[in-house]
Each structure stands twice: as C-alpha cells, then as structure tokens.
Design a protein around this motif. Structure first.
Motif, short mmCIF file in Angstrom:
data_model
loop_
_atom_site.label_atom_id
_atom_site.label_comp_id
_atom_site.label_asym_id
_atom_site.label_seq_id
_atom_site.Cartn_x
_atom_site.Cartn_y
_atom_site.Cartn_z
N GLN A 286 0.82 -1.21 0.00
CA GLN A 286 0.00 0.00 0.00
C GLN A 286 0.86 1.26 0.00
O GLN A 286 0.55 2.24 -0.70
CB GLN A 286 -0.92 -0.01 1.22
N THR A 287 1.92 1.25 0.75
CA THR A 287 2.81 2.42 0.81
C THR A 287 3.47 2.67 -0.54
O THR A 287 3.56 3.83 -1.01
CB THR A 287 3.87 2.21 1.88
N GLU A 288 3.93 1.60 -1.20
CA GLU A 288 4.57 1.75 -2.51
C GLU A 288 3.58 2.30 -3.53
O GLU A 288 3.93 3.18 -4.36
CB GLU A 288 5.13 0.41 -2.96
N LEU A 289 2.35 1.81 -3.51
CA LEU A 289 1.34 2.29 -4.46
C LEU A 289 0.99 3.76 -4.19
O LEU A 289 0.86 4.57 -5.13
CB LEU A 289 0.09 1.43 -4.37
N LEU A 290 0.87 4.10 -2.91
CA LEU A 290 0.55 5.49 -2.58
C LEU A 290 1.69 6.44 -2.96
O LEU A 290 1.43 7.54 -3.51
CB LEU A 290 0.25 5.59 -1.08
N ASN A 291 2.91 6.03 -2.72
CA ASN A 291 4.05 6.86 -3.11
C ASN A 291 4.11 7.03 -4.62
O ASN A 291 4.46 8.13 -5.12
CB ASN A 291 5.35 6.25 -2.60
N PHE A 292 3.79 5.99 -5.34
CA PHE A 292 3.79 6.09 -6.80
C PHE A 292 2.73 7.08 -7.28
O PHE A 292 2.99 7.88 -8.20
CB PHE A 292 3.54 4.69 -7.38
N GLN A 293 1.55 7.03 -6.67
CA GLN A 293 0.48 7.97 -7.06
C GLN A 293 0.86 9.41 -6.70
O GLN A 293 0.61 10.34 -7.48
CB GLN A 293 -0.83 7.58 -6.37
N GLN A 294 1.46 9.60 -5.52
CA GLN A 294 1.85 10.95 -5.12
C GLN A 294 3.00 11.47 -5.98
O GLN A 294 3.10 12.68 -6.24
CB GLN A 294 2.25 10.95 -3.64
N ARG A 295 3.86 10.57 -6.35
CA ARG A 295 5.03 10.99 -7.14
C ARG A 295 4.62 11.56 -8.49
O ARG A 295 5.15 12.57 -8.94
CB ARG A 295 5.95 9.79 -7.33
N ASP B 240 -5.62 7.75 -10.82
CA ASP B 240 -5.78 6.51 -11.56
C ASP B 240 -4.94 6.63 -12.83
O ASP B 240 -5.40 7.20 -13.83
CB ASP B 240 -7.25 6.28 -11.92
N PRO B 241 -3.73 6.16 -12.77
CA PRO B 241 -2.84 6.32 -13.94
C PRO B 241 -3.42 5.74 -15.21
O PRO B 241 -3.10 6.23 -16.30
CB PRO B 241 -1.57 5.59 -13.51
N LEU B 242 -4.22 4.71 -15.10
CA LEU B 242 -4.78 4.12 -16.31
C LEU B 242 -5.68 5.11 -17.05
O LEU B 242 -5.51 5.37 -18.26
CB LEU B 242 -5.57 2.85 -15.96
N ALA B 243 -6.59 5.74 -16.28
CA ALA B 243 -7.52 6.70 -16.92
C ALA B 243 -6.81 8.00 -17.26
O ALA B 243 -6.96 8.54 -18.38
CB ALA B 243 -8.70 6.96 -15.99
N GLU B 244 -6.05 8.50 -16.29
CA GLU B 244 -5.39 9.79 -16.53
C GLU B 244 -4.32 9.68 -17.59
O GLU B 244 -4.11 10.62 -18.38
CB GLU B 244 -4.80 10.30 -15.22
N ASP C 114 9.79 12.42 -14.04
CA ASP C 114 10.11 12.13 -12.64
C ASP C 114 10.84 13.30 -12.02
O ASP C 114 10.93 14.38 -12.61
CB ASP C 114 10.95 10.84 -12.56
N SER C 115 11.44 13.08 -10.85
CA SER C 115 12.08 14.17 -10.12
C SER C 115 13.33 14.65 -10.83
O SER C 115 13.78 15.78 -10.61
CB SER C 115 12.44 13.71 -8.69
N GLN C 116 13.93 13.80 -11.65
CA GLN C 116 15.14 14.23 -12.38
C GLN C 116 14.78 14.88 -13.71
O GLN C 116 15.65 15.07 -14.56
CB GLN C 116 16.04 13.00 -12.65
N GLU C 117 13.51 15.21 -13.88
CA GLU C 117 13.03 15.90 -15.07
C GLU C 117 13.23 15.07 -16.33
O GLU C 117 13.31 15.60 -17.42
CB GLU C 117 13.75 17.26 -15.25
N SER C 118 13.35 13.77 -16.17
CA SER C 118 13.47 12.90 -17.33
C SER C 118 12.08 12.42 -17.72
O SER C 118 11.29 12.01 -16.86
CB SER C 118 14.37 11.71 -17.04
N VAL C 119 11.75 12.46 -18.95
CA VAL C 119 10.44 12.11 -19.43
C VAL C 119 10.27 10.60 -19.39
O VAL C 119 11.14 9.85 -19.85
CB VAL C 119 10.21 12.64 -20.85
#
Length: 472
Positions: free
Chosen positions: A299-308, A313-317, A376-381
């Motif tokens: 759950q923590t990994e999924l939440l961090n991925f969404q916040q990052r 919902d990455p699928l829809a968005e 991502d945070s390193q500005e890499s697409v």
C-alpha cells in the motif's frame, strides 16, 4: 565306642588300602602304631588282623614242605586263581563301599544314585509347590483402558493457509497410543509414582517374600527393571485402546497405582496438546504479522507512486493525457503547415504570419507542459506505457497481499479459538479397577511348568549320560 563302630571304621580303613598293604604284616603294625594314640580300639583291631596273618603264614610254612610238589604242579592254576582273587579283591572294596554307604555313611548319595528322578525332579517340584502355596506373596492386578482422541485440525484454519503452513493435518492414532505406552513404561513415570505414592517402599516391604520383593539396596536401574516386570501395557491393534495392568501386593495399592498412572498419562497427553496448540497459534500469528507487513508495504509503494506522479488513476489519466498530447501534436502539425503556406505568399512581418507563429509557439508550450506531467524528479520524461506497467505491478502486488491478509486473518481468529481447546486428550474407557482377589501367583500353572521343565532337563541329561556310558 561299640564293637560295631570299631568294625565299621576298620572296614572303612580297609577300603583305603591296597590289597598288598592290607596283607602286609609290617605295614599293618606300623599303621597300628601310628593311630594308637588317636584311636586305640582301631589299633587293636588292626593287630588282630596282624595276628591272623601271622597264623596264616606259619600254617603255610608247615604245609610248604609237604605240598612242594603239589604246588609245583598246580603253580599255573594257583597263579590264575591269584589273578582272579586280586581282581575280586579290587572289586570288593567298591562293593563294600557301596554297601557301607547305603547302610551307614552316605544314604543321601545312595538315594540320588538309585532314584535320581525322585531326587532331582519330584522333590524340587514339591519344594517349589510348598513355596507357591504357603510362602509366595499374593499379587493383585488392577486394570484400566484408555484411548487417545484428537479433533480434526483442518477445521481450525482456512484451506489455503492450512496447505501453505502444513498444519491442521491430524496425526495417526497409532503414534499417539505408542506415545502413551512409551511414557507409562518410562523412567519419568517411575519417578513420578515413587514421589507421589512411594512405589519403591511398597515393593520392598518386609512382609513380601524374599523372591518377590525388590531389595531396598538395589540401584535405581535395578528397581526400574523390577517395575517393568510388575507392569503390563499393550495396545489393541483393532481399536487402538491402551490396556494398563499393574501389579501390587495389596488390593488398595494396586487400584491407587493404576489410577495414578492413568492420571499422569492424561496430564502428559494434555500437555502435548496444549504445546501443539500454542505452537500452531504462534506460527499463525507470525505468518499473519508477516503478511500484514507485506500488505502495508504494498500500500505504501502504491501510494508513493500515485503521489510521485500526481495520478489518482494512472490508467484513466494516462489515457486522457495521451489523447491531449496527440491532439496538441496534431494541432502543431497543422499550424506548422499553415505557417509554411503563409510564408510562401507573405512577408515574415505580416500580421497573419506573426499570429500563426504565436499560435504555434503556444501549442508547443502547451505540449511541453503536458509532457512535464509525466516526468520524474530528475526531469526525465517517462513514457506513459512504463508508468502504466509500474502501476499495474504495484496494484497486483497489493491485491495479492490483501487476499493473503484476508486468509491469514480468518486463520488467526480460528486458531485463537482452537488454542483454548485440547488438540489431544485421553479418554478413559475403563477406570482403574479395585481387585477383590489375587491373580498371581498362578499356583497350578507355575508348578506344572516347573515340573515339566525339570523333567525335560532330567530326560536330556539322562540320555546324554547313558550315551557317554555306552561309548566307553
């Protein structure tokens, strides 16, 4: 001493002498002088023999001259008779010894020789029968029957969890009954019985006959061997019922002994059941804790991925952003084509050209902005497909962890209930009995067996001795 006694001693002395010594005057005179101080009457009897020998010698001398020729003729016959007389003389002591033994000195040895079966079989059997009937202490037998039962452990756990953990499989009843038998016949049981009911004191009491009781000075190992002879434990192969038969020299104590054995065996089986239940509960609790930690981590990994990536919902968005990006790219391509057409017919400073350039720049800026949302945070697409793949992996991992957590929660709740139940318990089929009469010793059986064994030994020894005598 009487004349008969002196004659008896004289005959016994004769048996110890050789024929030559018994017919020698010099030897007999010396023998009489030697024993005169100890036995004067026997010395006088020996001198009588000397006197008779002297008379015989004198008579032989008187007849010697007259019978010289006759003796010469009968020399061969006299030599032969002499040889025969010597043989008879050698055999005579043995016959006389046998006669004297049977009459005076050795009646018991003669009885053994003439009637060996009575002496070696009948008399010992009668002595043993006297011991069995009048001396042997009575032994009372108390019996009990128990059986080990175990509930089905599969009902306490979820099916998937039971298969993964390997628990919940009921053990074989044969193993449980053998465990009960081994504990009853163990040193731990003997120590418990001696501490609670003073078993050693009972078995070594002075009122018990010498051959049946245990000696107080025996070592603990010897007493343990004695304990095993007074206890009979066997298992019915058809019903798995454990039969316990204990012997004691008192009816009340026999009942007390069997009752103590059953109670201690019940405690032992119950303690094993609680240990298994606690071990099962501890295992399920540990497994539940591990699964819960994995669920929280997923759950923590999924939440961090969404916040990052700021995606609910990455699928829809992702699909929406991809459509917007494709639309902007199409507009940019159309605007570039339009600008290129305007530059072909107009000056670069024409208002239409400047307006087209401004719109193209705005479209490119908007496209760049949309693309930055997927960086991502390193500005890499990062491509949208990669984001969707990562999100799918994390979501599947969390669903598996949630399913395992649900099964673990069910097993944990059932195991908590099962921990307060006895996984193994002892059922008393027949409680310890109190005997009214002694069962041992079995007098008729013991005497019959004793006489039969002695008879067989006697027959074998007799056959061997007769065979050896025939081969000589």
């Amino acid at each position: 001493m009487t004349t008969q006694t002196v004659e008896q001693r004289f005959q016994a002395l004769r048996l110890t002498l050789k024929p030559i010594e018994f017919n020698s005057i010099e030897f007999l005179v010396a023998k009489a002088q030697q024993i005169e101080a100890q036995d004067p009457e026997l010395a006088k009897r020996i001198l009588v023999r000397v006197t008779n020998l002297k008379k015989q010698v004198a008579s032989d001398k008187l007849k010697g001259s007259a019978d010289t020729e006759e003796k010469e003729q009968k020399k061969g016959e006299s030599n032969k008779a002499k040889v025969e007389s010597q043989k008879k003389e050698e055999q005579k002591p043995n016959n006389q010894l046998s006669e004297l033994q049977s009459t005076f000195n050795f009646p018991l040895l003669t009885f053994f020789t003439r009637k060996p079966f009575i002496a070696l079989v009948i008399i010992p059997t009668l002595i043993f029968a006297f011991y069995q009937n009048f001396w042997a202490s009575e032994r009372f037998v108390s019996r009990a029957q128990v059986i080990v039962q175990q509930p089905d452990g599969m009902a306490t756990m979820d099916t998937s969890m039971a298969l993964l953990s390997g628990l919940g499989v009921p053990s074989s009843g044969i193993v449980d009954t053998e465990l009960v038998k081994a504990y009853i016949l163990s040193n731990d049981m003997l120590v418990y019985l001696d501490e609670t009911i003073s078993l050693r004191e009972h078995y070594s009491h002075s009122s018990i006959d010498y051959f049946s009781r245990s000696d107080e000075t025996d070592s603990w190992e010897d007493f343990f061997d004695y304990y095993l002879t007074r206890l009979d434990v066997y298992i019915d192969s058809n019903s798995n019922i454990v039969h316990v038969n204990s012997q004691a020299f008192d009816s009340e104590f026999a009942h007390q002994l069997t009752q103590a054995i059953v109670q201690r065996a019940e405690w032992y089986i119950n303690s094993i059941g609680h240990q298994l239940a606690n071990a099962q509960l501890e295992f399920v609790q540990q497994e539940h804790l591990n699964i819960e930690q994995r669920l929280q981590q997923s759950q923590t990994e999924l939440l961090n991925f969404q916040q990052r990536y700021n995606l609910l919902d990455p699928l829809a968005e992702g699909l929406a952003m991809q459509q917007i990006t494709y639309g902007l790219e199409g507009q940019i391509s159309a605007k570039e084509a339009e600008l290129k057409g305007l530059l072909g017919i107009m000056n670069a400073r024409a208002p239409q050209v400047i307006s087209a350039k401004n719109q193209l720049a705005a479209l490119k800026q908007q496209l760049e902005k949309e693309r930055t949302k997927l960086s991502d945070s390193q500005e890499s697409v990062i491509p949208v497909s990669e984001i969707l793949a990562k999100y799918t992996d994390l979501k599947v991992k969390m669903e598996f962890a949630l399913q395992a957590y649900t099964s673990s929660q069910i097993s944990l709740e059932k195991s908590r209930i099962e921990a307060y139940r006895q996984l193994k318990y002892l059922i008393v089929v027949e409680s310890a009995t109190k005997p009214n009469e002694s069962k041992y010793p079995d007098v008729f059986y013991n005497i019959s067996l004793f006489g039969f064994v002695l008879s067989m030994i006697f027959v074998v020894v007799r056959i061997i001795s007769l065979t050896i005598h025939e081969l000589r």
